[in-house]
Write a protein that holds these residues in place. Sequence first.
Motif, PDB file in Angstrom:
ATOM      1  N   GLN A 225      10.947  30.896 -25.203  1.00 14.34           N
ATOM      2  CA  GLN A 225       9.984  29.730 -24.943  1.00 14.34           C
ATOM      3  C   GLN A 225      10.022  28.727 -26.184  1.00 14.34           C
ATOM      4  N   GLY A 226      10.245  27.554 -26.067  1.00  9.37           N
ATOM      5  CA  GLY A 226       9.930  26.606 -27.190  1.00  9.37           C
ATOM      6  C   GLY A 226      11.250  26.751 -28.480  1.00  9.37           C
ATOM      7  N   ASP A 227      12.320  27.388 -27.995  1.00  9.64           N
ATOM      8  CA  ASP A 227      13.471  27.331 -29.005  1.00  9.64           C
ATOM      9  C   ASP A 227      14.198  26.020 -28.491  1.00  9.64           C
ATOM     10  N   VAL A 228      14.195  24.866 -29.266  1.00  3.45           N
ATOM     11  CA  VAL A 228      14.729  23.568 -28.916  1.00  3.45           C
ATOM     12  C   VAL A 228      16.182  23.582 -29.445  1.00  3.45           C
ATOM     13  N   ALA A 229      16.565  24.393 -30.497  1.00  5.16           N
ATOM     14  CA  ALA A 229      17.470  24.217 -31.178  1.00  5.16           C
ATOM     15  C   ALA A 229      18.899  24.706 -30.259  1.00  5.16           C
ATOM     16  N   VAL A 230      18.463  25.375 -29.194  1.00  2.00           N
ATOM     17  CA  VAL A 230      19.633  25.860 -28.442  1.00  2.00           C
ATOM     18  C   VAL A 230      20.145  24.801 -27.288  1.00  2.00           C
ATOM     19  N   LEU A 231      19.089  23.801 -27.024  1.00  2.00           N
ATOM     20  CA  LEU A 231      19.179  22.790 -25.915  1.00  2.00           C
ATOM     21  C   LEU A 231      20.906  22.062 -26.180  1.00  2.00           C
ATOM     22  N   PRO A 232      20.927  21.475 -27.299  1.00  2.78           N
ATOM     23  CA  PRO A 232      21.963  20.614 -27.472  1.00  2.78           C
ATOM     24  C   PRO A 232      23.532  21.488 -27.363  1.00  2.78           C
ATOM     25  N   VAL A 233      23.160  23.028 -27.742  1.00  4.27           N
ATOM     26  CA  VAL A 233      24.555  23.614 -27.480  1.00  4.27           C
ATOM     27  C   VAL A 233      24.773  24.522 -26.439  1.00  4.27           C
ATOM     28  N   ALA A 234      23.648  24.599 -25.568  1.00  8.36           N
ATOM     29  CA  ALA A 234      23.974  25.771 -24.397  1.00  8.36           C
ATOM     30  C   ALA A 234      24.147  24.685 -23.001  1.00  8.36           C
ATOM     31  N   ASP A 235      24.957  25.143 -22.110  1.00  8.18           N
ATOM     32  CA  ASP A 235      24.951  24.606 -21.160  1.00  8.18           C
ATOM     33  C   ASP A 235      23.813  24.935 -20.020  1.00  8.18           C
ATOM     34  N   ASP A 236      23.202  26.129 -20.062  1.00  6.58           N
ATOM     35  CA  ASP A 236      22.214  26.680 -19.265  1.00  6.58           C
ATOM     36  C   ASP A 236      21.363  27.497 -20.149  1.00  6.58           C
ATOM     37  N   VAL A 237      20.195  27.303 -19.978  1.00  3.23           N
ATOM     38  CA  VAL A 237      19.138  28.217 -20.958  1.00  3.23           C
ATOM     39  C   VAL A 237      18.179  29.072 -19.965  1.00  3.23           C
ATOM     40  N   ILE A 238      18.017  30.223 -20.252  1.00  9.67           N
ATOM     41  CA  ILE A 238      17.050  31.135 -19.526  1.00  9.67           C
ATOM     42  C   ILE A 238      16.173  31.393 -20.674  1.00  9.67           C
ATOM     43  N   ARG A 239      14.840  31.211 -20.162  1.00 14.84           N
ATOM     44  CA  ARG A 239      13.852  31.424 -21.134  1.00 14.84           C
ATOM     45  C   ARG A 239      13.045  32.872 -20.804  1.00 14.84           C
ATOM     46  N   ILE A 240      12.631  33.340 -22.239  1.00 12.67           N
ATOM     47  CA  ILE A 240      11.826  34.762 -22.346  1.00 12.67           C
ATOM     48  C   ILE A 240      10.799  34.476 -22.992  1.00 12.67           C
ATOM     49  N   PRO A 241       9.707  35.211 -22.762  1.00 10.14           N
ATOM     50  CA  PRO A 241       8.449  35.014 -23.670  1.00 10.14           C
ATOM     51  C   PRO A 241       8.534  35.076 -25.082  1.00 10.14           C
ATOM     52  N   LEU A 242       7.794  34.672 -25.833  1.00 11.46           N
ATOM     53  CA  LEU A 242       7.908  34.835 -27.400  1.00 11.46           C
ATOM     54  C   LEU A 242       7.607  36.452 -27.660  1.00 11.46           C
ATOM     55  N   ALA A 243       8.506  37.058 -28.612  1.00  9.82           N
ATOM     56  CA  ALA A 243       8.183  38.461 -29.063  1.00  9.82           C
ATOM     57  C   ALA A 243       8.830  38.674 -30.423  1.00  9.82           C
ATOM     58  N   SER A 244       8.472  39.491 -31.220  1.00  9.58           N
ATOM     59  CA  SER A 244       8.998  39.886 -32.436  1.00  9.58           C
ATOM     60  C   SER A 244      10.431  40.442 -32.289  1.00  9.58           C
ATOM     61  N   PRO A 245      11.511  40.354 -32.982  1.00 14.64           N
ATOM     62  CA  PRO A 245      12.805  40.741 -32.840  1.00 14.64           C
ATOM     63  C   PRO A 245      12.965  42.047 -32.231  1.00 14.64           C
ATOM     64  N   LEU A 246      12.348  43.068 -32.759  1.00 19.47           N
ATOM     65  CA  LEU A 246      12.733  44.341 -32.026  1.00 19.47           C
ATOM     66  C   LEU A 246      12.085  44.418 -30.530  1.00 19.47           C
ATOM     67  N   PHE A 247      11.250  43.628 -30.207  1.00 15.78           N
ATOM     68  CA  PHE A 247      10.862  43.496 -28.745  1.00 15.78           C
ATOM     69  C   PHE A 247      11.523  42.616 -27.828  1.00 15.78           C
ATOM     70  N   GLU A 248      12.248  41.782 -28.440  1.00 15.18           N
ATOM     71  CA  GLU A 248      13.148  40.762 -27.604  1.00 15.18           C
ATOM     72  C   GLU A 248      13.798  41.258 -26.679  1.00 15.18           C
ATOM     73  N   PRO A 249      14.685  42.607 -26.924  1.00 17.12           N
ATOM     74  CA  PRO A 249      15.715  43.001 -26.016  1.00 17.12           C
ATOM     75  C   PRO A 249      14.985  43.653 -24.823  1.00 17.12           C
ATOM     76  N   LEU A 250      13.817  43.846 -24.911  1.00 16.90           N
ATOM     77  CA  LEU A 250      13.276  44.598 -23.601  1.00 16.90           C
ATOM     78  C   LEU A 250      13.091  43.310 -22.825  1.00 16.90           C
ATOM     79  N   LEU A 251      12.925  42.099 -23.144  1.00 19.46           N
ATOM     80  CA  LEU A 251      13.007  40.927 -22.326  1.00 19.46           C
ATOM     81  C   LEU A 251      14.143  40.300 -21.816  1.00 19.46           C
TER      82      LEU A 251
END
Length: 615
Positions: free
Chosen positions: A556-582
Amino acid sequence: MCGIVGYVGSRPSLGVLMGGLRRLEYRGYDSAGVAVIDAEGRLSTHKRAGKLGVLTQDLAAHPIADGVTGIGHTRWATHGGPTDANAHPHLGDDGKLAVIHNGIIENFAELKDELLAEGVTFSSETDTEVAALLLGREYRATGDLTAAFRKVVGRLTGAFTLLAIHEDQPGIVVGARRNSPLVIGLGEGENFLGSDVAAFVEHTRRAVAIGQDQIVTIRPDGIEVVDFAGQPVESEPFDIAWDASAADKGGWSSFMAKEISEEPAAVANTLLTRLGDEGVTLPELEGIADDIAGADRIIILACGTAAYAGMLGKYAIEKWAGIPVEVELSHEFRYRDPVIGPKTLIVSISQSGETMDTLMAVKYARESGATTLSICNTQGATIPRESDAALYTHAGPEVAVASTKAFVAQVTALYLLALRLAELRGTLPAAAMRANLAELSAVPDKIATVLGTGAGIRELARGMSDTRSVLFLGRHVGYPIALEGALKLKELAYIHAEGFAAGELKHGPIALIEPGQRVFVVVPSPRDASSLHPKVVSNIQEIRARGAHVIAIAEQGDVAVLPVADDVIRIPLASPLFEPLLAVVPLQIFAMELAAAKGLDVDQPRNLAKSVTVE
Ligand code: M6R
């Protein structure tokens, strides 16, 4: 592979057997069959190629005489194609004996030659029929089914669970196991056998796991277990932790949909009683505490999805506990000459606890002097029993062939292990430990949030049902998720899919990118100072420049992907090692929805079985 059920008691056995097969069908669904001893003491069998539904309809149209003793089988074909003739049961002793089998009898060809030389005829291409005919021959010599088993099992090599009934001994079912699973269900005036407890959990929640190289005889009023030499074996009953409803669809369109919905609970239950504010409690590890504290190297062994969970475990253990970790596919590890030292800790991961490749690798490692720890989801399974210690995940029964909730539970258990190792070694400052514990405890709610985006992912999947190839990219902990996303799509939707480390793309795979190529990209958080976010965004730009259609999984809130992605699926904020679980959850849902959009059976994809119990 293959599901086995046996029953002896006082109720009509066909209902018990078919109910058991329904719950075991995830183990194989090429054909199914039953054998019962009817009220007149005659053996009747019925078997059909195809899924269990074919047999069910056939039995309704052509009923067989029922009785109170029987066996049933659902097959994943090894020797001989999925035909009526190759379906189990197979017969011996002139049709008076019926046998079902899970596993592979490796020396079946030489045994078959021996029988052929005696003038015996075969009616199938299976290895199982050899065992049935040998059992028939030994039964004629001994007049006792258990004694006949003892003679025959000594002649078989490979992996097998065999169950047999004989019309001369109508009140017993006899079974034997080597390297394949077999569990007894203990009832009142009735007893059961099954490949796993799902076979009988609707009738009893008390069970006994049969050990390696043992023979069991069940009667309505008792059980007897002996080893292959005939010596009595003491067996310890256990209570099954879940009830029959846990293995039912419960109104969901598929087991897979239900199991994805259970992911928050799978993580929460795996954390239960283990996660404190200051540290983790894992009493299961006490018996090997010195070995794990002194380990200088960890090798994680697993197959398929469990191996991708293992890759995430590697990142966590190395980062938090500072122990070098290798992750290896069990079947590759076993058949080279791996260097195993006295301080090597082997961590195996298996949802079923019966994966033969992993079982063989664990046995090999243990015989070579390593300490073995099993991460497993199934009580009474072989791999934890063959390990020095077991850390159970509590995902509940996973029935769909595609592993989903077991994966997030495995990663959770690995993270608990990593934190415990860090505690034992004092490698994490207290504040970092507390932060990780808080992140772990927040995972169930965050997964629940991701599940809320399911409708959007379904739309995306429906729009891609004609797609012939999909690529998945990720870096660091995103890489195993890319591999897992690709595996899910291959196994469920039969679409060519590959997962790549995003940095590897320009070393070759980028040549695959052509206009319209769909590429999922797991994007790391931009908030982390050491984040690979800018590098992944650059990788996206490289493929976009070549016409790729990019679907980003970003927080959520990562705007840098908007100009480069055709579709965006959002996941909640998490620190790096926990992000894969989401990040894994949308990919599971995507594969399921795409398969469903193509009209495919998401629970029972072609050619597969849930539990791979052959090498
Ligand atoms: O029971 P296990 O965890 O040992 O099974 C390992 C793999 O066979 C399993 O994860 C397989 O890759 C799944 N079908 C993937 O969805």
